[in-house]
Design a protein around this motif. Structure first.
Motif, PDB file in Angstrom:
ATOM      1  N   CYS A 250       0.851  -1.200   0.000  1.00 39.65           N
ATOM      2  CA  CYS A 250       0.000   0.000   0.000  1.00 39.65           C
ATOM      3  C   CYS A 250       0.887   1.252   0.000  1.00 39.65           C
ATOM      4  CB  CYS A 250      -0.887   0.023   1.236  1.00 39.65           C
ATOM      5  SG  CYS A 250      -1.977  -1.378   1.340  1.00 39.65           S
ATOM      6  N   GLU A 251       0.512   2.203  -0.836  1.00 43.05           N
ATOM      7  CA  GLU A 251       1.301   3.436  -0.905  1.00 43.05           C
ATOM      8  C   GLU A 251       0.661   4.564  -0.115  1.00 43.05           C
ATOM      9  OE1 GLU A 251       1.614   3.957  -5.093  1.00 43.05           O
ATOM     10  OE2 GLU A 251       3.143   2.391  -5.282  1.00 43.05           O
ATOM     11  N   ASN A 252      -0.647   4.450   0.080  1.00 41.52           N
ATOM     12  CA  ASN A 252      -1.367   5.558   0.735  1.00 41.52           C
ATOM     13  C   ASN A 252      -1.883   5.188   2.120  1.00 41.52           C
ATOM     14  OD1 ASN A 252      -1.113   7.290  -1.550  1.00 41.52           O
ATOM     15  ND2 ASN A 252      -2.637   5.973  -2.558  1.00 41.52           N
ATOM     16  N   ALA A 253      -1.298   4.180   2.712  1.00 41.64           N
ATOM     17  CA  ALA A 253      -1.773   3.770   4.040  1.00 41.64           C
ATOM     18  C   ALA A 253      -0.653   3.887   5.053  1.00 41.64           C
ATOM     19  CB  ALA A 253      -2.275   2.340   3.983  1.00 41.64           C
ATOM     20  N   SER A 254      -1.025   4.193   6.273  1.00 38.95           N
ATOM     21  CA  SER A 254      -0.035   4.239   7.356  1.00 38.95           C
ATOM     22  C   SER A 254      -0.695   3.796   8.651  1.00 38.95           C
ATOM     23  CB  SER A 254       0.520   5.653   7.503  1.00 38.95           C
ATOM     24  OG  SER A 254      -0.522   6.535   7.826  1.00 38.95           O
ATOM     25  N   VAL A 255       0.127   3.521   9.654  1.00 42.95           N
ATOM     26  CA  VAL A 255      -0.408   3.064  10.944  1.00 42.95           C
ATOM     27  C   VAL A 255       0.088   3.997  12.040  1.00 42.95           C
ATOM     28  CG1 VAL A 255      -0.430   1.165  12.615  1.00 42.95           C
ATOM     29  CG2 VAL A 255      -0.427   0.661  10.177  1.00 42.95           C
ATOM     30  N   GLN A 256      -0.857   4.460  12.860  1.00 39.21           N
ATOM     31  CA  GLN A 256      -0.492   5.281  14.024  1.00 39.21           C
ATOM     32  C   GLN A 256      -1.082   4.621  15.253  1.00 39.21           C
ATOM     33  OE1 GLN A 256      -1.699   9.357  13.589  1.00 39.21           O
ATOM     34  NE2 GLN A 256      -0.208   9.727  11.956  1.00 39.21           N
ATOM     35  N   GLU A 257      -0.241   4.144  16.122  1.00 36.73           N
ATOM     36  CA  GLU A 257      -0.642   3.342  17.291  1.00 36.73           C
ATOM     37  C   GLU A 257      -1.507   2.187  16.808  1.00 36.73           C
ATOM     38  OE1 GLU A 257      -2.193   6.158  20.099  1.00 36.73           O
ATOM     39  OE2 GLU A 257      -0.203   6.963  20.486  1.00 36.73           O
ATOM     40  N   SER A 258      -2.772   2.126  17.227  1.00 36.52           N
ATOM     41  CA  SER A 258      -3.593   1.005  16.736  1.00 36.52           C
ATOM     42  C   SER A 258      -4.600   1.498  15.692  1.00 36.52           C
ATOM     43  CB  SER A 258      -4.300   0.328  17.902  1.00 36.52           C
ATOM     44  OG  SER A 258      -5.053   1.275  18.591  1.00 36.52           O
ATOM     45  N   SER A 259      -4.266   2.578  15.017  1.00 30.89           N
ATOM     46  CA  SER A 259      -5.174   3.115  13.992  1.00 30.89           C
ATOM     47  C   SER A 259      -4.570   2.972  12.606  1.00 30.89           C
ATOM     48  CB  SER A 259      -5.457   4.595  14.241  1.00 30.89           C
ATOM     49  OG  SER A 259      -6.098   4.752  15.457  1.00 30.89           O
ATOM     50  N   LEU A 260      -5.433   2.649  11.682  1.00 28.89           N
ATOM     51  CA  LEU A 260      -5.022   2.516  10.287  1.00 28.89           C
ATOM     52  C   LEU A 260      -5.510   3.766   9.560  1.00 28.89           C
ATOM     53  CD1 LEU A 260      -3.909   0.579   8.090  1.00 28.89           C
ATOM     54  CD2 LEU A 260      -6.187  -0.376   7.908  1.00 28.89           C
ATOM     55  N   ILE A 261      -4.607   4.419   8.847  1.00 26.03           N
ATOM     56  CA  ILE A 261      -4.988   5.655   8.154  1.00 26.03           C
ATOM     57  C   ILE A 261      -4.801   5.460   6.655  1.00 26.03           C
ATOM     58  CG2 ILE A 261      -4.453   8.104   7.854  1.00 26.03           C
ATOM     59  CD1 ILE A 261      -3.577   7.889  10.920  1.00 26.03           C
ATOM     60  N   LEU A 262      -5.860   5.775   5.927  1.00 20.52           N
ATOM     61  CA  LEU A 262      -5.848   5.580   4.480  1.00 20.52           C
ATOM     62  C   LEU A 262      -6.104   6.928   3.816  1.00 20.52           C
ATOM     63  CD1 LEU A 262      -5.761   2.500   3.717  1.00 20.52           C
ATOM     64  CD2 LEU A 262      -7.968   2.876   2.647  1.00 20.52           C
ATOM     65  N   ASN A 263      -5.181   7.365   2.974  1.00 22.10           N
ATOM     66  CA  ASN A 263      -5.386   8.631   2.263  1.00 22.10           C
ATOM     67  C   ASN A 263      -6.053   8.327   0.926  1.00 22.10           C
ATOM     68  OD1 ASN A 263      -4.057  10.354   4.204  1.00 22.10           O
ATOM     69  ND2 ASN A 263      -2.183   9.298   3.607  1.00 22.10           N
ATOM     70  N   CYS A 264      -7.215   8.911   0.717  1.00 26.57           N
ATOM     71  CA  CYS A 264      -7.987   8.588  -0.489  1.00 26.57           C
ATOM     72  C   CYS A 264      -8.217   9.850  -1.317  1.00 26.57           C
ATOM     73  CB  CYS A 264      -9.332   7.989  -0.127  1.00 26.57           C
ATOM     74  SG  CYS A 264      -9.217   6.635   1.025  1.00 26.57           S
ATOM     75  N   LYS A 265      -8.617   9.624  -2.572  1.00 31.33           N
ATOM     76  CA  LYS A 265      -8.875  10.763  -3.457  1.00 31.33           C
ATOM     77  C   LYS A 265     -10.310  10.692  -3.944  1.00 31.33           C
ATOM     78  CE  LYS A 265      -6.890  13.838  -6.602  1.00 31.33           C
ATOM     79  NZ  LYS A 265      -7.561  14.923  -5.904  1.00 31.33           N
ATOM     80  N   GLY A 266     -11.046  11.758  -3.682  1.00 38.84           N
ATOM     81  CA  GLY A 266     -12.404  11.897  -4.208  1.00 38.84           C
ATOM     82  C   GLY A 266     -12.443  13.165  -5.020  1.00 38.84           C
ATOM     83  N   ILE A 267     -13.431  14.034  -4.736  1.00 42.22           N
ATOM     84  CA  ILE A 267     -13.425  15.356  -5.374  1.00 42.22           C
ATOM     85  C   ILE A 267     -12.194  16.106  -4.859  1.00 42.22           C
ATOM     86  CG2 ILE A 267     -14.693  17.556  -5.525  1.00 42.22           C
ATOM     87  CD1 ILE A 267     -17.271  15.841  -5.359  1.00 42.22           C
TER      88      ILE A 267
END
Lengths: 339, 254
Positions: A250-267
């Motif tokens: 995955c290129e747009n995902a990261s982990v902070q503590e026990s959270s998964l963060i996904l950067n997405c593109k919409g408008i």
């Protein structure tokens, strides 16, 4: 106060008293307490598979609630035609709506490449029957990817989709077995196999003539699919999630503590933030704009914590009452001794 | 009439309190632990109540036997009746003791139901179904009938131990033996093990549409009684054995 146990002494043919020392009583009580505590808190849990991680999902119910929903901002940021209903069925576009998820059965085992390919087919809407008609069926996969086995943990989940309270009993709309790999790094082997397979299918002249092709694997897309298909994590969550996103590439995902963060593109750009609880199941789900404005939020709670509170109150009440009775009896004894 | 009964009731509550506390603590621990070690959740919610009540009958049997087996025979064995009976009538003594012990057994059953309900909330979340309340109503009637039967045995048996053994044997083998002798087309409404099944099955909200009878190779199997059948049978047990116990206790010489 001396406490003793009566027993029959067969040698002397008479009743005897075996004194119970305070130390022994304390020891037994401590052992009993540890056993009860271990059983209730899940320390003595059976091991499910050989892994560096532990799978901590337990049977029980989780209640999810829409805490915040800004539909206007959703449409402006993600897509004019989209809504939370695309991701969460039911009335998920209403603040206060609740959903119930019940873990019913836990399992573990080994599966082959074919089983996991079905998961990828489902993510990409690939028609398995169409592929099997032209020879790319389960036998083909089992023959070409023989001796590849993946350890997994699984849990059966019954879901009541989002609805305004009160919830109904036994009205679950979906019941399915969800799997997670015991070694998330195994995904890299699987993805290599899938990419080889897709190349073979896409380069097959027959398939080309029929205009049938299957897409290449995209880690970010697949991760998003997993998230909306009840992705659970083994513990420790952060290590497991990090290994998973690395394996998926995955290129747009990261982990902070026990959270998964996904950067997405919409408008415009937006962020999905999924935090995992101590069981490894989704705890909160947030959709935020690039500048951090909250668009959508789901929170969750477990009825078991209400139960723990009730038991806590009962036990505290019993201890309190015992203390009062003890104090009163002592007072009485003192009174009689003095008079 | 009520004052001596009430005094006996109060005294009996005091005498049996330790027994009650021990039973309650054991029940609490067993129910509490069993709720946490589930690896497979019974589904749907009513199955959880059914599985929890399946073995509870033995707890009811044990507690009822321990509380009621000595209700009359101990009066003779320990000669306590000689001191008490001249002050109050035998009926008053029996009714007072019976009510106190019955209250303990019902409260003990209620503890099990409350813990079961709390654990169901823990495992299934809201909403909880209301059928266990109907099941509890049947349990109270079942306990009443069982206590009358135990009191009846206690009225002529020499010791509480014999009463406990007879009740256990009757439940485990007795009724099934009678059932195997009698024609299978006759509904075994006399059997406590058969009557107990309504307490389990009634937790199912679709109870009224379930099949009660199955037939395999010409033999009829009765799965559970009807609501009316169970109420009638248990009430008959209560009336017959309560009256008989009172009669025997009144006539028996100390």
């Amino acid at each position: 106060v001396k406490i003793s146990i009566k027993y029959f002494d067969w040698k002397q043919k008479k009743l005897g008293n075996h004194p119970l020392h305070k130390k022994n009583i304390r020891k037994s009580m401590s052992l009993l307490f540890i056993m009860v505590f271990s059983l209730t808190m899940g320390v003595l849990k059976p091991s499910y598979a050989n892994s560096d991680y532990s799978f901590s999902v337990v049977p029980g119910t989780q209640i999810l609630e829409i805490d915040h929903c800004n539909l206007q901002l959703w449409k402006e940021t993600i897509n004019h035609t989209s809504s939370p209903l695309d991701w969460f069925p039911g009335n998920s576009n209403q603040t206060g709506a609740q959903s119930k998820k019940t873990v019913r059965i836990l399992a573990f085992g080994e599966c082959d490449t074919y089983t996991l390919f079905l998961m990828i087919y489902s993510a990409y809407d690939i028609d398995y029957f169409e592929l099997s008609d032209y020879g790319y069926d389960s036998n083909y996969l089992r023959l070409n990817f023989a001796h590849r086995y993946y350890n997994f943990w699984a849990y059966d989940l019954a879901i009541d989709y989002f609805m305004m309270p009160p919830l109904e009993d036994n009205s679950y709309e979906s019941s399915e077995m969800y799997k997670i790999l015991s070694h998330p790094s195994d995904f890299s082997t699987l993805i290599d196999d899938y990419n080889n397979f897709s190349e073979t299918v896409n380069n097959d002249p027959l398939m080309q003539s029929l205009n049938i092709s299957i897409p290449e694997f995209d880690g970010d897309y697949f991760l998003q699919y997993l998230i909306f298909n009840e992705l659970a994590t083994a513990l420790p969550s952060n290590v497991y999630l990090n290994e998973l996103i690395d394996a998926l590439g995955c290129e747009n995902a990261s982990v902070q503590e026990s959270s998964l963060i996904l950067n997405c593109k919409g408008i415009s750009n937006y962020q999905l933030e999924i935090s995992y609880n101590e069981q490894g199941l989704m705890d909160t789900f947030k959709v935020k704009t690039e500048d951090g404005t909250l668009i959508y939020k789901i929170t969750s709670w477990y009825p078991k914590y209400v139960v723990y509170t009730i038991f806590g109150i009962i036990i505290a009440g019993i201890i309190g009452l015992s203390a009062v009775f003890f104090y009163l009896s002592r007072k009485k004894i003192k009174f009689f001794k003095e008079n | 009439l009520f004052k001596p009964v009430f005094q006996t009731f109060k005294f009996e509550l005091y005498v049996q309190r330790i027994k009650f506390i021990i039973f309650s603590v054991v029940s609490f621990i067993v129910a509490f632990i069993s709720g946490f070690i589930n690896r497979v959740l019974p589904w749907p919610q009513y199955s959880f109540y059914q599985s929890s009540l399946w073995w509870f009958v033995f707890t009811i049997l044990f507690s009822s036997s321990f509380f009621f087996s000595s209700i009359i025979c101990s009066e003779y064995k320990k000669k306590t009746g000689l001191m008490i009976i001249p002050l109050i009538t035998r009926q008053e003594l029996f009714v007072g003791k019976f009510l106190a012990n019955y209250l303990y057994v019902v409260v003990f059953a209620a503890i099990h139901y409350i813990i079961m309900y709390i654990l169901a909330f823990e495992l299934y979340g809201p909403p909880l179904i209301s059928t266990p309340l109907i099941s509890f109503a049947f349990v109270t009637l079942f306990i009443l009938a069982l206590c009358c039967l135990i009191s009846f045995f206690s009225s002529f048996m020499p010791s509480p131990a014999y009463v406990i053994i007879i009740i256990m044997a009757l439940y485990v083998f007795g009724f099934s033996m009678i059932q195997s002798i009698i024609d299978s087309s006759i509904e075994p409404l006399y059997s406590f093990s058969y009557l107990y099944k309504i307490i389990i099955v009634i937790n199912n909200p679709d109870f009224s549409v379930l099949d009660r009878i199955s037939e395999i190779d010409g033999t009829i199997y009765w799965d559970f009684p009807t609501v009316e059948g169970a109420i009638l049978s248990l009430s008959v047990y209560v009336i017959i054995f309560f009256s008989l116990t009172l009669f025997i206790f009144k006539k028996k010489q100390i």
